[in-house]
Structure formats: structure tokens, C-alpha cells
Write a protein that holds these residues in place. Structure first.
Motif, short mmCIF file in Angstrom:
data_model
loop_
_atom_site.label_atom_id
_atom_site.label_comp_id
_atom_site.label_asym_id
_atom_site.label_seq_id
_atom_site.Cartn_x
_atom_site.Cartn_y
_atom_site.Cartn_z
N LEU A 246 44.80 69.54 72.93
CA LEU A 246 46.13 69.12 72.50
C LEU A 246 47.27 70.01 73.00
O LEU A 246 48.31 69.48 73.44
CB LEU A 246 46.16 69.01 70.97
CG LEU A 246 47.34 68.25 70.38
CD1 LEU A 246 47.47 66.86 70.98
CD2 LEU A 246 47.18 68.16 68.86
N PRO A 247 47.16 71.35 72.99
CA PRO A 247 48.28 72.16 73.48
C PRO A 247 48.63 71.86 74.93
O PRO A 247 49.81 71.83 75.30
CB PRO A 247 47.77 73.59 73.32
CG PRO A 247 46.72 73.52 72.27
CD PRO A 247 46.06 72.19 72.46
N VAL A 248 47.62 71.61 75.77
CA VAL A 248 47.87 71.31 77.18
C VAL A 248 48.39 69.88 77.34
O VAL A 248 49.30 69.63 78.13
CB VAL A 248 46.60 71.54 78.02
CG1 VAL A 248 46.83 71.10 79.47
CG2 VAL A 248 46.19 73.00 77.98
N ILE A 249 47.81 68.95 76.60
CA ILE A 249 48.27 67.55 76.67
C ILE A 249 49.76 67.47 76.36
O ILE A 249 50.51 66.76 77.03
CB ILE A 249 47.46 66.67 75.70
CG1 ILE A 249 46.02 66.50 76.24
CG2 ILE A 249 48.11 65.30 75.54
CD1 ILE A 249 45.08 65.83 75.25
N LYS A 250 50.19 68.21 75.36
CA LYS A 250 51.62 68.21 74.99
C LYS A 250 52.47 68.83 76.10
O LYS A 250 53.60 68.38 76.36
CB LYS A 250 51.82 68.98 73.68
CG LYS A 250 51.30 68.25 72.44
CD LYS A 250 51.51 69.09 71.19
CE LYS A 250 51.01 68.39 69.92
NZ LYS A 250 51.80 67.20 69.55
N ALA A 251 51.94 69.86 76.78
CA ALA A 251 52.69 70.49 77.87
C ALA A 251 52.75 69.58 79.09
O ALA A 251 53.80 69.48 79.75
CB ALA A 251 52.03 71.83 78.24
N VAL A 252 51.66 68.90 79.39
CA VAL A 252 51.63 67.99 80.54
C VAL A 252 52.63 66.85 80.33
O VAL A 252 53.31 66.41 81.27
CB VAL A 252 50.21 67.43 80.76
CG1 VAL A 252 50.22 66.30 81.78
CG2 VAL A 252 49.26 68.54 81.20
N ALA A 253 52.73 66.37 79.10
CA ALA A 253 53.62 65.24 78.80
C ALA A 253 55.09 65.57 79.08
O ALA A 253 55.90 64.68 79.33
CB ALA A 253 53.45 64.82 77.34
N GLN A 254 55.43 66.86 79.04
CA GLN A 254 56.83 67.27 79.23
C GLN A 254 57.05 67.97 80.58
O GLN A 254 58.15 68.45 80.86
CB GLN A 254 57.24 68.22 78.11
CG GLN A 254 57.09 67.63 76.70
CD GLN A 254 57.37 68.64 75.61
OE1 GLN A 254 58.51 69.00 75.37
NE2 GLN A 254 56.31 69.13 74.96
N ALA A 255 56.02 68.00 81.41
CA ALA A 255 56.07 68.80 82.63
C ALA A 255 57.02 68.24 83.69
O ALA A 255 57.18 67.02 83.82
CB ALA A 255 54.66 68.91 83.22
#
Length: 332
Positions: A246-255
Motif C-alpha cells: 500500500l505505501p508504494v501503491i499510493k506513491a505510484v498513484a501520485q508519481a
């Protein structure tokens, strides 16, 4: 008194259920025996007796007692839940090529992959024998469905773990499969075997489901900010293993495009180099994804606590509420 007050919720629960847990442990040791294949108890004992908390079988025992059950079928169901859990761990370590579990070498490392897979299969078969002995078709249905959901979740994770298109909906589906399905089944069958009302059985399912999701989200967050001595994992293991949590998924979504190229290289293609973990942590800090993940874990813990309101006023209900708090308090 101070010693009692400093006990963790799962330790309080274990102390309250100590006699039943002892009986479950005897049942586990008895049923993991094999007259013809001594490797089965050797491999099983290595994992079963490795110091796990027995959290899932405790949930079954707790649910049954809270709902007033006075028989002994809940002991067989608790052992069933532990066998299913152990079987999935044996299989997971082969799939993940893991070398360590609970601070000890994995069974596949000490023996081999074939032994781990086949012993896992044996434990699944044993678990179904125990289910049938309760004489409850509904219990069999719940645990059989949970077993299928767990396997489905693992396959979904295998295909989605390194795919940047994986969003929070798929992540939640994976978590429900690999973790929450057994939590919710464990609590639900405890209520069913006790003859609880439909409203109470649903509340037990909802509690286990939300607790399992909070538990897994917290574990995934601890991978990036936990104490390796406490978690038994090195910080960033999930990143190194290219797992989209989840922490990476959230970062990818805003990248940005440049940041997405970084995630593509490190997660999708697995071309990692020195300094990549630090950059990944910096990107998560930039978008506040660790804090957002913590908030999600707290939300699910709150859902677990709320589900308990429909259940009998009992000391165990208080312990289960404290357990939901504890699962996310590890993040403080």
C-alpha cells in the motif's frame, strides 16, 4: 499487578484461554503425526513449534467462549485453522523462495521444496478431516471457502505484486485473500459452532475481516518503518522483493513521469541499485504515503472494534477490542 497491566492483548487472551489452547496444542501434535512418513511431523513441528502466537486459533476459541459454547468442537476448529495457516506458510515460503521465518531457517531451506509442498498438502487434508468431525456442514462450507480464497489471493498477489497498474482495490482483494480470509473464518466458525444468532455470526465475520486487513496493512507499513529486531524483517524487504504494497501503491498513484520511471525500473523490471531504497522512502515521504497507510490501518481497526458492539458483553470482547488497538499501536 503491574506485570498483568503490561501484558499485550494477545497474551491476555492466551492466558484466559490457556486450558483450551493446551488442548488444541495436544490435538495439533496428535493430528500432525504420520505412521508412514516421519518427515511430516518433523517439517510440521519445525514451523508449528517455532513460537508463533497462535492468534488465529485463539480467535476461534475466543468467539466460541464469548458466545457461550460449552462443547469441545471448537478445539477441533481451532486446530483446523492452525493447520490451514501452517500449510499456507509452507507453500508461501516455497513460492517466495524464503530462507527465514520467525527468525529461523524455513522448512524448504532445511529440507527441500518438495517436502514443504507435500507436507503443506498433508496439513490441508488433516484440516478437512477435523472440520468434518464437527458434523457441521456450515462450518465445512466456511473453512472450505476460506481455503479457496487464500489460494486465490496468493495467485492474485503473484500476478499483481510487481505490476504498477495494481491499485488499492486489487491490493485490498489480495489482503482479503492472503490474510483476512482466515481471520474472518476463524471468528465466524467460533460463533457458528456456539449456535450464535445470525447477527452475531455476521459481527464475528466482520470483526475478523477488518482485524485481518488492519493487521496486514500494519505489517506492510512496518516493512518500511519498523524495528527489524521486533519484526524479524529488514527494512525495505518488500521493496527488494519487488512487492507492491500500500505505501508504494499510493506513491505510484501520485508519481510524476520521472518518478514512475523509477518505480518501473525498480519494481516492474527489478533493476535495483545502491540508493534506490532511500529514494523510494523519499518519494513515500514526499507524498505522505506512510501516514496515509497508517490512517487506513487505523480505519480498519476502528471497523473491527465497531463490529464487536453486536456481541455479548464479555471479558473476551474487551480483549478483542484491545487486540484491534494493539494491531495498529505497533505503528506508533
Amino acid at each position: 499487578m503491574d506485570q498483568v497491566m503490561t501484558r499485550k492483548p494477545h497474551e491476555m487472551l492466551a492466558a484466559t484461554l490457556s486450558q483450551e489452547l493446551d488442548a488444541v496444542n495436544v490435538l495439533i501434535r496428535t493430528r500432525m503425526a504420520s505412521q508412514h512418513a516421519p518427515r511430516i511431523p518433523e517439517v510440521t513441528a519445525h514451523l508449528v513449534e517455532a513460537g508463533g502466537k497462535r492468534l488465529r486459533p485463539m480467535l476461534t476459541l475466543a468467539a466460541a467462549r464469548m458466545c457461550g459454547y460449552e462443547g469441545d468442537h471448537h478445539l477441533k476448529l481451532a486446530a483446523t485453522v492452525e493447520f490451514i495457516h501452517t500449510a499456507t506458510l509452507l507453500h508461501d515460503d516455497v513460492v517466495d523462495e524464503s530462507a527465514q521465518r520467525r527468525g529461523r531457517p524455513t522448512a524448504n531451506l532445511l529440507w527441500d521444496n518438495k517436502s514443504s509442498v507435500l507436507v503443506g498438502d498433508y496439513l490441508f487434508a488433516r484440516s478437512f478431516q477435523l472440520m468434518v468431525e464437527t458434523g457441521s456442514l456450515r462450518v465445512l462450507d466456511i473453512l472450505a471457502n476460506a481455503s479457496a480464497t487464500i489460494a486465490e489471493g496468493e495467485v492474485l498477489q503473484m500476478t499483481a505484486a510487481s505490476n504498477l497498474k495494481t491499485g488499492e482495490d486489487i491490493y485490498l482483494q489480495v489482503v482479503r485473500g492472503k490474510t483476512a480470509a482466515l481471520f474472518s473464518a476463524a471468528t465466524e466458525v467460533g460463533g457458528v459452532i456456539a449456535g450464535a444468532s445470525e447477527a452475531q455470526v455476521k459481527a464475528l465475520f466482520d470483526y475478523g475481516d477488518a482485524l485481518g486487513i488492519a493487521f496486514q496493512i500494519a505489517d506492510d507499513l512496518l516493512d518500511y518503518q519498523g524495528d527489524s529486531k521486533a519484526t524479524g524483517k529488514n527494512v525495505g524487504d518488500d521493496f527488494r522483493e519487488r512487492k507492491l504494497t500500500l505505501p508504494v501503491i499510493k506513491a505510484v498513484a501520485q508519481a510524476t513521469d520521472e518518478e514512475r520511471a523509477f518505480w518501473t525500473r525498480t519494481i516492474e523490471k527489478g533493476k535495483q541499485q545502491d540508493g534506490d531504497l532511500e529514494q523510494a522512502l523519499a518519494l513515500m515521504a514526499k507524498y505522505g504515503t506512510l501516514e496515509a497507510t497508517r490512517a487506513d490501518a487505523n480505519t480498519w481497526a476502528a471497523k473491527a472494534r465497531a463490529a464487536l458492539d453486536a456481541l455479548p458483553d464479555h471479558e473476551i470482547r474487551t480483549m478483542l477490542r484491545d487486540l484491534a488497538d494493539y494491531v495498529v499501536s505497533r505503528l506508533s
